[in-house]
Scaffold this motif. Structure first.
Motif, short mmCIF file in Angstrom:
data_model
loop_
_atom_site.label_atom_id
_atom_site.label_comp_id
_atom_site.label_asym_id
_atom_site.label_seq_id
_atom_site.Cartn_x
_atom_site.Cartn_y
_atom_site.Cartn_z
N THR A 11 0.82 -1.21 0.00
CA THR A 11 0.00 0.00 0.00
C THR A 11 0.86 1.26 0.00
O THR A 11 0.60 2.20 -0.76
N THR A 12 1.90 1.28 0.83
CA THR A 12 2.76 2.46 0.92
C THR A 12 3.51 2.72 -0.38
O THR A 12 3.58 3.86 -0.85
N LEU A 22 2.65 1.80 -3.45
CA LEU A 22 1.70 2.25 -4.46
C LEU A 22 1.25 3.68 -4.20
O LEU A 22 1.11 4.48 -5.14
N LEU A 23 1.04 4.02 -2.95
CA LEU A 23 0.62 5.39 -2.62
C LEU A 23 1.72 6.40 -2.93
O LEU A 23 1.44 7.53 -3.34
N SER A 61 0.37 9.29 -5.15
CA SER A 61 0.08 10.51 -4.41
C SER A 61 0.82 11.76 -4.88
O SER A 61 0.24 12.86 -4.84
N MET A 74 -5.40 1.66 0.19
CA MET A 74 -4.91 2.84 -0.52
C MET A 74 -5.89 4.00 -0.38
O MET A 74 -5.49 5.14 -0.14
N LEU A 125 -4.94 7.24 1.87
CA LEU A 125 -4.55 8.27 0.90
C LEU A 125 -4.26 9.63 1.55
O LEU A 125 -3.23 10.24 1.25
N THR A 163 -1.78 1.99 7.77
CA THR A 163 -2.23 0.72 7.19
C THR A 163 -2.03 -0.43 8.17
O THR A 163 -2.87 -1.35 8.23
#
Length: 229
Positions: A18-19, A21-22, A26, A97, A101, A157
């Protein structure tokens, strides 16, 4: 591997994916929010920040509906992959995500908003493309914001409960994360295991915060010292 270690592994894996991809998604959003004069920017900011005030179960409920085969996102994913998006690790990543966000976008937005334009203008006169200016000028000058965004996104997360429970359920070895495993131990009155898991999460969170704030304070001190001299 025990169920608790499986839950820990899934949680860390979910937080890392998740981190990462963010941190890819972002920066363009944060840059636009920091510099755009579009009249719809306020609406976009509100949408990004919505998970901060929206109850996690509400967000999880609507994501669960969207991920189901009866609605377009879930039906499209099932047609492409042949698998359900709800109650899957992929569904957990997408939900995480969305839920995390604002914890990544807002620190980046603050860093981009305070960034000077002289360095970017100098890079433009040297023939650097927008991507090169972002990579070689913006990122080094806002690395503290990137560090804070990554830490907050990862930590947030790691502690998710309501959203992941709604869209992922409680499938051991697949979607059961550490917060859900802890809840199960409490429900079963297994307080020793619950103490171990809760204490471990508290120590981890404290160490993570000490690291990031120590890093930020050192970086700020060096910056002020450089400006003084």
């Amino acid at each position: 591997m025990s169920a608790d270690f499986q839950a820990l592994y899934i949680t860390v894996k979910l937080a890392l994916v998740t981190t990462v991809l963010l941190l890819l998604v972002s920066p363009p959003i944060a840059w636009w929010l920091a510099h755009s004069k579009n009249r719809y920017r306020t609406i976009a900011e509100a949408l990004v920040a919505l998970p901060l005030v929206l109850p996690p179960t509400v967000l999880g409920f609507y994501l669960l509906l969207a991920f189901s085969p009866q609605y377009f996102p879930g039906a499209l994913w099932q047609d492409i992959s042949g698998q359900s998006l709800a109650f899957s690790f992929t569904g957990l990543v997408i939900g995480s995500m969305i839920y995390s966000l604002p914890f990544v976008v807002q620190p980046l937005q603050s860093g981009f908003a305070t960034l000077g334009v002289k360095e970017l203008e100098a890079g433009a006169t040297m023939g650097m493309s927008r991507l090169q200016r972002f990579r070689y000028i913006v990122v080094p000058m806002t690395k503290r914001s990137f560090m804070l965004a990554a830490t907050l996104g990862f930590a947030h997360t790691m502690g998710e409960f309501g959203v992941v429970l709604m869209i992922g359920g409680n499938i051991p070895g697949e979607t059961q994360v550490i917060s859900i495993a802890l809840f199960e131990h409490v429900e079963a009155l297994e307080y020793q295991q619950a103490h171990i898991m809760a204490g471990g999460l508290m120590v981890f969170s404290m160490v993570l915060l000490l690291f990031i704030y120590g890093y930020l304070n050192r970086s700020q001190g060096k910056h002020q010292q450089t400006r003084f001299w």
